[in-house]
Design a protein around this motif. Structure first.
Motif, mmCIF file in Angstrom:
data_model
loop_
_atom_site.group_PDB
_atom_site.id
_atom_site.type_symbol
_atom_site.label_atom_id
_atom_site.label_comp_id
_atom_site.label_asym_id
_atom_site.label_seq_id
_atom_site.Cartn_x
_atom_site.Cartn_y
_atom_site.Cartn_z
ATOM 1 N N ALA A 96 -54.226 -12.483 45.063
ATOM 2 C CA ALA A 96 -55.437 -11.731 44.748
ATOM 3 C C ALA A 96 -55.215 -10.921 43.364
ATOM 4 C CB ALA A 96 -55.798 -10.826 45.801
ATOM 5 N N THR A 97 -56.032 -11.245 42.331
ATOM 6 C CA THR A 97 -55.560 -10.771 40.990
ATOM 7 C C THR A 97 -57.006 -10.151 40.389
ATOM 8 O OG1 THR A 97 -53.918 -12.407 40.751
ATOM 9 C CG2 THR A 97 -54.798 -11.378 38.660
ATOM 10 N N ALA A 98 -56.491 -8.908 39.589
ATOM 11 C CA ALA A 98 -57.464 -8.380 38.763
ATOM 12 C C ALA A 98 -56.842 -8.353 37.324
ATOM 13 C CB ALA A 98 -58.037 -6.996 39.094
ATOM 14 N N ILE A 99 -57.571 -8.802 36.285
ATOM 15 C CA ILE A 99 -57.103 -8.632 34.878
ATOM 16 C C ILE A 99 -57.666 -7.704 34.202
ATOM 17 C CG2 ILE A 99 -56.456 -10.098 32.861
ATOM 18 C CD1 ILE A 99 -56.318 -12.401 34.517
ATOM 19 N N VAL A 100 -57.037 -6.705 33.658
ATOM 20 C CA VAL A 100 -57.654 -5.688 32.587
ATOM 21 C C VAL A 100 -57.496 -5.746 31.297
ATOM 22 C CG1 VAL A 100 -57.895 -3.027 32.360
ATOM 23 C CG2 VAL A 100 -56.988 -4.012 34.612
ATOM 24 N N ILE A 101 -58.670 -5.843 30.572
ATOM 25 C CA ILE A 101 -58.777 -5.959 29.146
ATOM 26 C C ILE A 101 -59.157 -4.679 28.496
ATOM 27 C CG2 ILE A 101 -60.021 -7.146 27.130
ATOM 28 C CD1 ILE A 101 -58.082 -8.884 28.403
ATOM 29 N N LYS A 141 -56.746 -2.901 48.711
ATOM 30 C CA LYS A 141 -57.221 -4.236 49.503
ATOM 31 C C LYS A 141 -56.329 -5.278 49.207
ATOM 32 C CE LYS A 141 -61.165 -2.512 50.816
ATOM 33 N NZ LYS A 141 -61.814 -2.291 52.204
ATOM 34 N N GLY A 142 -55.276 -5.324 48.507
ATOM 35 C CA GLY A 142 -54.331 -6.107 48.344
ATOM 36 C C GLY A 142 -54.347 -6.750 46.918
ATOM 37 N N VAL A 143 -55.099 -6.425 46.051
ATOM 38 C CA VAL A 143 -55.350 -7.005 44.753
ATOM 39 C C VAL A 143 -54.114 -6.566 43.931
ATOM 40 C CG1 VAL A 143 -57.007 -7.267 42.793
ATOM 41 C CG2 VAL A 143 -57.717 -7.324 45.196
ATOM 42 N N TRP A 144 -53.509 -7.465 43.234
ATOM 43 C CA TRP A 144 -52.542 -7.050 41.982
ATOM 44 C C TRP A 144 -53.349 -6.820 40.671
ATOM 45 C CZ3 TRP A 144 -47.025 -6.359 42.417
ATOM 46 C CH2 TRP A 144 -46.604 -6.421 43.822
ATOM 47 N N VAL A 145 -52.974 -5.796 40.063
ATOM 48 C CA VAL A 145 -53.853 -5.605 38.712
ATOM 49 C C VAL A 145 -52.788 -5.520 37.531
ATOM 50 C CG1 VAL A 145 -55.164 -3.697 37.955
ATOM 51 C CG2 VAL A 145 -55.271 -3.873 40.084
ATOM 52 N N LYS A 204 -52.152 2.814 36.120
ATOM 53 C CA LYS A 204 -52.265 2.295 37.473
ATOM 54 C C LYS A 204 -52.001 0.993 37.540
ATOM 55 C CE LYS A 204 -54.512 5.998 39.246
ATOM 56 N NZ LYS A 204 -54.177 6.409 40.422
ATOM 57 N N CYS A 205 -51.861 0.124 36.528
ATOM 58 C CA CYS A 205 -51.800 -1.230 36.720
ATOM 59 C C CYS A 205 -50.128 -1.699 37.183
ATOM 60 C CB CYS A 205 -51.760 -2.204 35.248
ATOM 61 S SG CYS A 205 -53.373 -2.155 34.288
ATOM 62 N N ASP A 206 -50.051 -2.711 37.836
ATOM 63 C CA ASP A 206 -49.061 -3.168 38.523
ATOM 64 C C ASP A 206 -47.954 -3.755 37.634
ATOM 65 O OD1 ASP A 206 -49.303 -2.698 41.324
ATOM 66 O OD2 ASP A 206 -50.981 -4.018 41.183
ATOM 67 N N GLY A 207 -48.742 -4.213 36.480
ATOM 68 C CA GLY A 207 -47.734 -4.824 35.417
ATOM 69 C C GLY A 207 -48.625 -5.196 34.177
ATOM 70 N N ILE A 208 -47.994 -4.901 32.972
ATOM 71 C CA ILE A 208 -48.362 -4.896 31.768
ATOM 72 C C ILE A 208 -48.016 -6.403 30.924
ATOM 73 C CG2 ILE A 208 -49.070 -4.047 29.254
ATOM 74 C CD1 ILE A 208 -50.215 -2.472 31.635
ATOM 75 N N VAL A 209 -48.992 -7.513 30.809
ATOM 76 C CA VAL A 209 -48.836 -8.735 30.582
ATOM 77 C C VAL A 209 -48.898 -9.116 29.175
ATOM 78 C CG1 VAL A 209 -48.690 -9.444 32.787
ATOM 79 C CG2 VAL A 209 -50.731 -9.864 31.219
ATOM 80 N N SER A 210 -48.381 -9.833 28.152
ATOM 81 C CA SER A 210 -48.841 -10.040 26.994
ATOM 82 C C SER A 210 -49.049 -11.606 26.696
ATOM 83 C CB SER A 210 -47.591 -9.548 26.159
ATOM 84 O OG SER A 210 -46.617 -10.451 26.352
ATOM 85 N N ILE A 211 -49.928 -11.969 25.812
ATOM 86 C CA ILE A 211 -50.101 -13.486 25.228
ATOM 87 C C ILE A 211 -49.404 -13.646 23.974
ATOM 88 C CG2 ILE A 211 -51.813 -14.921 24.502
ATOM 89 C CD1 ILE A 211 -53.889 -13.063 25.815
#
Length: 267
Positions: free
Chosen positions: A208-213, A185-189, A227-234
């Motif tokens: 369009a964004t989904a954030i996975v915790i 659906k075009g959502v970046w995860v 499955k994620c488009d990218g892995i981000v860190s804080i």
């Protein structure tokens, strides 16, 4: 702040245990339950009905609920959370929504989807806190898996401080498949992990964004991570190198909010 409006979601098939009544405890939670137009079967209140409690009782009676005064010891015995504040409502358990409902909510608002995905949270306090952060950040929905995850329990509802009445929660059989659907659906995860190769401040959350915790103990599961488009860190500046799951969710969500406000101002 703008006044909340009642949302209408498509009904979904539910397991038998999800259709039973459940208890909602505490003044904030019961007030939001009534404001959202949910059907309350019974309201149990301590005798001291003044101030805000009187308002709750009046709303419940106007909505057709049976209001019963009970001793606080009775409320203590009924309570699942241990913090009932003198009022417990009995109502139908929360209905879960579909992924389509969440995406439709974004479309109805004319906004790019902002979705929070919880990969195996087992602490209801954490789930409730994530739901609260997601709702206050203007997210369009929360997604949780059916297996190895806490659901919308009374404790989770209490921890959400009433936010659970204003945001849809989808409970999916297969989280990886749900992510595939969102991507179609075009959502970046984006998955959140301390070892992520990109800072959240260098990640674009405007579209369009989904954030996975991930879960409290093991973080993101292998399949979901893949499955994620990218892995981000804080970025962590102190000696402790991780945040509580709900705190991390709030930081990520509000970075998305900051970016989106900036985009609106410069758009």
């Amino acid at each position: 702040m703008s006044q909340k409006t009642k949302k209408t979601f498509h009904k979904r098939p539910q397991h038998e245990e999800e259709t039973e009544t459940t208890l909602y405890e505490g003044r904030n939670e019961v007030m939001e339950l009534l404001r959202a137009g949910r059907t309350v079967d019974k309201l149990f209140v301590a005798p001291d009905q003044n101030g805000r409690m009187a308002d709750i009782v009046a709303m419940a009676k106007a909505a057709g609920a049976v209001v019963t005064q009970v001793d606080r010891r009775k409320l203590d015995a009924m309570s699942e959370t241990g913090v009932h504040q003198g009022v417990i409502a009995q109502a139908a358990a929360h209905e879960y929504v579909s992924l389509e409902d969440i995406l439709q909510t974004a479309a109805d608002r004319g906004e790019q989807p902002l979705i929070m995905i919880c990969d195996g949270l087992t602490d209801p306090h954490n789930l409730g806190a994530v739901i609260r952060s997601a709702e206050t950040a203007g997210a369009h929905g929360v997604i949780i898996p059916k297996r190895r995850s806490v659901g919308l329990t009374a404790t989770a509802a209490k921890a959400s401080a009433g936010a659970i009445e204003h945001i849809g929660v989808a409970r999916v059989t297969n989280l990886s498949a749900a992510i595939d659907t969102l991507k179609e659906k075009g959502v970046w995860v984006f998955g959140a992990d301390a070892g992520g190769d990109t800072s959240l401040y260098q990640t674009n959350f405007v579209g369009a964004t989904a954030i996975v915790i991930g879960s409290e103990g093991s973080g993101l599961s292998r399949l979901v991570r893949e499955k994620c488009d990218g892995i981000v860190s804080i970025p962590m500046k102190g000696r402790v190198n991780s945040l509580n799951a709900s705190a991390a969710a709030a930081v990520l969500l509000y970075e998305a909010v900051r970016q989106r406000i900036g985009e609106e101002q410069h758009g």
